[in-house]
Scaffold this active site. Structure first.
Site, mmCIF file in Angstrom:
data_model
loop_
_atom_site.group_PDB
_atom_site.id
_atom_site.type_symbol
_atom_site.label_atom_id
_atom_site.label_comp_id
_atom_site.label_asym_id
_atom_site.label_seq_id
_atom_site.Cartn_x
_atom_site.Cartn_y
_atom_site.Cartn_z
ATOM 1 N N GLU A 48 -26.189 -0.492 -10.961
ATOM 2 C CA GLU A 48 -24.897 -0.923 -10.424
ATOM 3 C C GLU A 48 -24.033 0.267 -10.052
ATOM 4 O O GLU A 48 -23.424 0.283 -8.997
ATOM 5 C CB GLU A 48 -24.167 -1.825 -11.433
ATOM 6 C CG GLU A 48 -24.791 -3.209 -11.579
ATOM 7 C CD GLU A 48 -24.594 -4.094 -10.355
ATOM 8 O OE1 GLU A 48 -25.133 -3.761 -9.278
ATOM 9 O OE2 GLU A 48 -23.922 -5.137 -10.461
ATOM 10 N N ASP A 86 -16.197 -4.288 -0.057
ATOM 11 C CA ASP A 86 -17.367 -4.281 0.829
ATOM 12 C C ASP A 86 -17.359 -5.259 2.014
ATOM 13 O O ASP A 86 -17.352 -4.866 3.176
ATOM 14 C CB ASP A 86 -18.660 -4.450 0.005
ATOM 15 C CG ASP A 86 -18.571 -5.570 -1.048
ATOM 16 O OD1 ASP A 86 -17.587 -6.319 -1.034
ATOM 17 O OD2 ASP A 86 -19.503 -5.693 -1.865
ATOM 18 N N GLU A 98 -28.738 -5.478 -1.184
ATOM 19 C CA GLU A 98 -28.102 -4.629 -0.159
ATOM 20 C C GLU A 98 -28.996 -3.557 0.452
ATOM 21 O O GLU A 98 -28.977 -3.343 1.673
ATOM 22 C CB GLU A 98 -26.809 -4.011 -0.702
ATOM 23 C CG GLU A 98 -25.619 -4.973 -0.772
ATOM 24 C CD GLU A 98 -25.694 -5.945 -1.935
ATOM 25 O OE1 GLU A 98 -26.612 -5.784 -2.785
ATOM 26 O OE2 GLU A 98 -24.858 -6.869 -2.008
ATOM 27 N N GLU A 150 -16.688 -16.788 -3.473
ATOM 28 C CA GLU A 150 -18.096 -17.198 -3.670
ATOM 29 C C GLU A 150 -18.348 -18.584 -3.086
ATOM 30 O O GLU A 150 -19.408 -18.837 -2.509
ATOM 31 C CB GLU A 150 -18.467 -17.188 -5.164
ATOM 32 C CG GLU A 150 -18.315 -15.847 -5.864
ATOM 33 C CD GLU A 150 -19.306 -14.771 -5.423
ATOM 34 O OE1 GLU A 150 -20.239 -15.085 -4.665
ATOM 35 O OE2 GLU A 150 -19.120 -13.600 -5.829
HETATM 36 C C1 DMJ Z 1 -23.765 -11.453 -2.646
HETATM 37 O O1 DMJ Z 1 -23.188 -12.581 -3.184
HETATM 38 C C2 DMJ Z 1 -23.097 -11.044 -1.373
HETATM 39 O O2 DMJ Z 1 -23.932 -10.190 -0.659
HETATM 40 C C3 DMJ Z 1 -21.768 -10.382 -1.591
HETATM 41 O O3 DMJ Z 1 -21.191 -9.919 -0.412
HETATM 42 C C4 DMJ Z 1 -21.929 -9.230 -2.530
HETATM 43 N N1 DMJ Z 1 -22.629 -9.581 -3.718
HETATM 44 C C5 DMJ Z 1 -23.814 -10.375 -3.671
HETATM 45 C C6 DMJ Z 1 -25.108 -9.608 -3.596
HETATM 46 O O4 DMJ Z 1 -25.171 -8.439 -4.250
#
Ligand code: DMJ
EC number: 3.2.1.-
Length: 617
Positions: free
Chosen positions: A390, A297, A411, A151
């Site tokens: 989710e 992902d 997304e 993060e």
């Molecule tokens: C964001 O912090 C980023 O897109 C990450 O890759 C996945 N999660 C969140 C958004 O859902």
């Protein structure tokens, strides 16, 4: 019969084809039926909004919808942003139900960093300039905080790098040497160094080269820290770290990111899949579910984006290999399930909200038909709940217990933005409009926008994640702003003089990091040129001396005469041959092509938001 074969059968039992309305009248948008021929969708809930489909079907949507929705998105941004400033700054995030703030991912005023480039995309240069000052005065990374390596990289390093590269465009008075230097770049570098293996206690310092998931920004990795990291937590650095290396001239960032990517690649199973969590000390998989969503992902995302940003064939080849395995084992009726990484048997027939980035990624490799079909599957889930839960159980067509929330994730909107650039299909604007309506209706409160705890009853949670302003609102705005500078197709550009010579910026082809922070790919070449030459010279010197050494060895072998002389240290100028030679001149004569300007072979040819220009095109 194996469970894996039962799943598609089960899907066929509970799913039926959806009939959609006609395409736009101008004939430019492809017929959505084209994508839907093979599509199956859940029928447990009626699909709503037939009126809107009629409207979109017969009116050019550009007429009113685009500017009106764009203004609504802008108002959304300021409702949330102003409330953050008023109630939550300097904390990381706003708590929209109690109208106060809290620290979540560190103590970085995270929402302000994450929202900074969105301000410019919305055209607010004066606030951008103010925030740049505020961040310099307030953010400190020497803090005793346990921070997520992933993060911190995607939100803090990515946010600062993007803002640094956009600051001239935003009217910030940049220092001499920009974009190869500047206060935001220094901040990004400082944050990234907290994650690097310069001492035993830092995140990437493991026997495998794969990083720990958490690091204390002051003391390094805590003793007793778990060595188990998710796949995305290992493979999501190349975009930010290669940018940092290019801008600062220090290759260490790109190097550690590449090592981590290679280790993951080497750890894939015989059938070509990666699992969800791995032990970074032993290299053993701890969670063996393979899929495209949570925990994995952005690893796939960064193989593609890294390949485009760095014009790196190997990264793209790795992704294409994964893509084949993913299609073979996890892909059913344009949904993607979770399977056991060694056997390929289905472990979870679930769609996760985080997976909705996949159609956007497919558009970047030019796979538009598959992307649209999967997108339309996901959109039916959105329509069923007015948001994406989710987890969604595909055979049952319903939410999964304890995973009914929607934390305002970007997304699906992100995919809509990419696909709209690639196809112009008005269905994608329809999703955007639906998203604005849902978010305003369900999640808007006096102090901002609240996470939806449960999409079934619209209960709220006291949280507004920073990605709401970094990503969700940004992608929505870009979907409805066709003339935004981000969409530049190379028809205009800025020329900047740097200490390394003239530099072209702002021509488009921006690569969004996984937190939607755009990186100008051209900038990587501005500062890289001289540094690359330095690195090449060093490589050449090394090669030169090792060549010399092996020739000497060969001579000694054949002649068996004369005393052995150790070679000079590679890369030093102490050998007699190098006296009075300008650095790099001599090797340059021998290997001229290495010192020429970097050429752009592979897809030459940036992929521009959904448009891929292949070598043959
Ligand atoms: C964001 O912090 C980023 O897109 C990450 O890759 C996945 N999660 C969140 C958004 O859902």
């Amino acid at each position: 019969m194996p469970f894996r074969l039962l799943i598609p059968l089960g899907l066929v039992c509970v799913l039926l084809p959806l009939h959609h309305g006609a395409p736009g009248p101008d004939g430019t948008a492809p017929d959505p039926a084209h994508y839907r021929n093979h599509m199956v969708v859940p029928t447990l809930r009626p699909v709503s909004a037939p009126f809107s489909r009629l409207v979109f079907g017969f009116w050019p949507p550009t007429l009113f919808l685009i500017p009106r929705t764009r203004e609504r998105v802008k108002a959304m941004f300021y409702h949330a942003y102003d409330s953050y400033l008023e109630n939550a700054f300097p904390y990381d995030e706003l708590r929209p139900l109690t109208c106060d703030g809290h620290d979540t991912w560190g103590s970085f005023s995270l929402t302000l960093i994450d929202a900074l480039d969105t301000l410019l995309i919305l055209g607010n240069t004066s606030e951008f300039q103010r925030v740049v000052e505020v961040l310099q005065d307030n953010v400190d990374f020497d803090i005793d905080v346990n921070a997520s390596v992933f993060e911190t990289n995607i939100r803090v390093v990515g946010g600062l790098l993007s803002a640094h590269l956009l600051s001239k465009k935003a009217g910030v008075e940049v220092e001499a040497g920009w974009p190869c230097s500047g206060p935001l770049l220094r901040m990004a570098e400082e944050a990234a160094r907290k994650l690097l293996p310069v001492s035993d206690a830092l995140a990437f310092q493991t026997p495998t080269g794969m990083p720990y998931g958490t690091v204390n920004l002051l003391h390094g990795v805590n003793p007793g820290e778990t060595p188990v990291t998710c796949t995305a937590g290992i493979g999501t650095f190349i975009v930010e770290f290669a940018t940092l290396s290019s801008l600062t001239g220090d290759p260490v960032f790109e190097d550690v990111a590449r090592v981590a990517l290679m280790r993951l690649w080497e750890s894939r199973s015989d059938i070509g899949l990666v699992g969800n969590h791995i032990d970074v000390l032993t290299g053993k998989w701890v969670a063996q579910d393979a899929g495209i969503g949570a925990g994995v992902d952005s690893y796939f995302e960064y193989l593609v984006k890294g390949a485009i940003l760095l014009q790196d064939k190997k990264l793209m080849a790795m992704f294409l290999e994964y893509n084949k395995a993913i299609r073979n084992y996890t892909h059913f009726d344009d949904w993607y399930l979770w399977v056991q990484m060694y056997k390929g048997t289905v472990s979870m027939p679930v769609f996760q909200s985080l997976e909705a980035y996949w159609p956007g990624l497919q558009s970047l490799i030019g796979d538009i038909d598959n992307a649209m079909r999967t997108f339309l599957n996901y959109y039916t889930v959105w329509k069923q709940f007015g948001g994406l839960p989710e987890f969604y159980n595909i055979p049952q067509g319903y939410t999964v217990e304890k995973r009914e929330g929607y934390p305002l994730r970007p997304e699906l909107i992100e995919s809509a933005m990419y696909l709209y650039r690639a196809t112009g299909d008005p269905t994608l604007l329809e999703l955007g409009r639906d998203a604005v309506e849902s978010i305003e209706k369900i999640s808007k409160v006096e102090c901002g926008f609240a996470t939806i705890k449960d999409l079934r009853d619209h209960k709220l949670d006291n949280r507004m994640e920073s990605f709401f302003l970094a990503e969700t609102v940004k992608y929505l705005y870009l979907l409805f702003h066709p003339n935004n500078f981000i969409h530049n197709n190379g028809s205009t550009f800025d020329s900047v003089m740097t200490p390394h010579g003239e530099c072209i910026l702002g021509a488009g082809g921006y690569i969004f990091n996984t937190e939607a922070h755009p990186i100008d790919p051209a900038a990587l070449h501005c500062c890289r040129r001289l540094k690359e030459e330095q690195w090449e010279v060093e490589d050449l010197m090394r090669e030169f001396y090792s060549l010399k050494e092996s020739r000497a060895r060969a001579r000694r072998k054949t002649m068996r005469s004369g005393p052995w002389e150790p070679p000079a240290e590679p890369g030093t100028l102490s050998s007699p041959e190098n006296h009075d030679q300008p650095r790099g001149k001599q090797p340059a004569k021998q290997r001229t092509p290495l010192l020429s300007c970097p050429s752009q072979p592979f897809t030459s040819k940036l992929a521009l938001l959904g448009q891929v220009f292949l070598d043959s095109s």
